[in-house]
Design a protein around this motif. Sequence first.
Motif, PDB file in Angstrom:
ATOM      1  N   ASN A  32      18.767 -10.893  27.971  1.00  0.00           N
ATOM      2  CA  ASN A  32      18.464 -10.151  26.748  1.00  0.00           C
ATOM      3  C   ASN A  32      17.462  -9.030  26.986  1.00  0.00           C
ATOM      4  O   ASN A  32      17.520  -7.982  26.325  1.00  0.00           O
ATOM      5  N   ARG A  50       9.457  -2.521  30.012  1.00  0.00           N
ATOM      6  CA  ARG A  50      10.438  -3.497  29.550  1.00  0.00           C
ATOM      7  C   ARG A  50      11.727  -2.774  29.226  1.00  0.00           C
ATOM      8  O   ARG A  50      11.696  -1.634  28.725  1.00  0.00           O
ATOM      9  N   THR A  52      15.795  -3.324  27.570  1.00  0.00           N
ATOM     10  CA  THR A  52      16.867  -4.102  26.948  1.00  0.00           C
ATOM     11  C   THR A  52      18.164  -3.313  27.101  1.00  0.00           C
ATOM     12  O   THR A  52      18.178  -2.267  27.757  1.00  0.00           O
ATOM     13  N   ASN A  95       9.557 -10.551  34.410  1.00  0.00           N
ATOM     14  CA  ASN A  95       9.796 -11.422  33.260  1.00  0.00           C
ATOM     15  C   ASN A  95      11.199 -11.165  32.740  1.00  0.00           C
ATOM     16  O   ASN A  95      11.653 -10.013  32.726  1.00  0.00           O
ATOM     17  N   ASP A  97      14.014 -12.481  29.540  1.00  0.00           N
ATOM     18  CA  ASP A  97      14.437 -13.264  28.372  1.00  0.00           C
ATOM     19  C   ASP A  97      15.921 -13.544  28.589  1.00  0.00           C
ATOM     20  O   ASP A  97      16.737 -12.626  28.501  1.00  0.00           O
ATOM     21  N   SER A  99      19.460 -16.050  28.121  1.00  0.00           N
ATOM     22  CA  SER A  99      20.282 -17.107  27.530  1.00  0.00           C
ATOM     23  C   SER A  99      21.056 -17.765  28.674  1.00  0.00           C
ATOM     24  O   SER A  99      21.681 -17.063  29.480  1.00  0.00           O
ATOM     25  N   ARG A 107      17.765 -20.662  25.572  1.00  0.00           N
ATOM     26  CA  ARG A 107      17.159 -19.338  25.739  1.00  0.00           C
ATOM     27  C   ARG A 107      15.687 -19.529  26.030  1.00  0.00           C
ATOM     28  O   ARG A 107      15.013 -20.332  25.375  1.00  0.00           O
ATOM     29  N   ASN A 108      15.191 -18.769  27.002  1.00  0.00           N
ATOM     30  CA  ASN A 108      13.798 -18.937  27.375  1.00  0.00           C
ATOM     31  C   ASN A 108      13.306 -17.689  28.102  1.00  0.00           C
ATOM     32  O   ASN A 108      14.105 -16.843  28.539  1.00  0.00           O
ATOM     33  N   ASP A 109      11.986 -17.585  28.191  1.00  0.00           N
ATOM     34  CA  ASP A 109      11.340 -16.570  29.010  1.00  0.00           C
ATOM     35  C   ASP A 109      11.112 -17.142  30.398  1.00  0.00           C
ATOM     36  O   ASP A 109      10.598 -18.258  30.523  1.00  0.00           O
TER      37      ASP A 109
END
Length: 121
Positions: A32, A50, A52, A95, A97, A99, A107-109
């Motif tokens: 994500n 960052r 997306t 880092n 994000d 799924s 879903r996690n970081d």
Amino acid sequence: QVQLVESGGGLVQPGGSLRLSCAASGRIIRINAMGWYRQAPGKQRELVARITSSDTNYADSVKGRFTISRDNAKNTVYLQMNSLKPEDTAVYYCNADISYGTFGNLRNDFWGQGTQVTVSS
């Protein structure tokens, strides 16, 4: 079930360049967002950049010098760092994000192990 592996840190002179890479692996359904954070000695971890599927953002301190990019086919994010300054010295962490899982319902970081960037003459 998901791992992030970073590479590309090192020692560079002021004004030099480095490129960091971070590859994600495991039961990934969708990434994500991916990003880079850094932590200098005695300071808090801070967001550097960052990305997306639709947006990128940068810390003010690196705008115009750093570029984040992503290779979706390789589940990899890059950070091209130019015009490096001594104040960029820090441990850089990847880092993501993500799924993941058999059904994609998790879903996690996730964080990489960190890579040292030292800018010094």
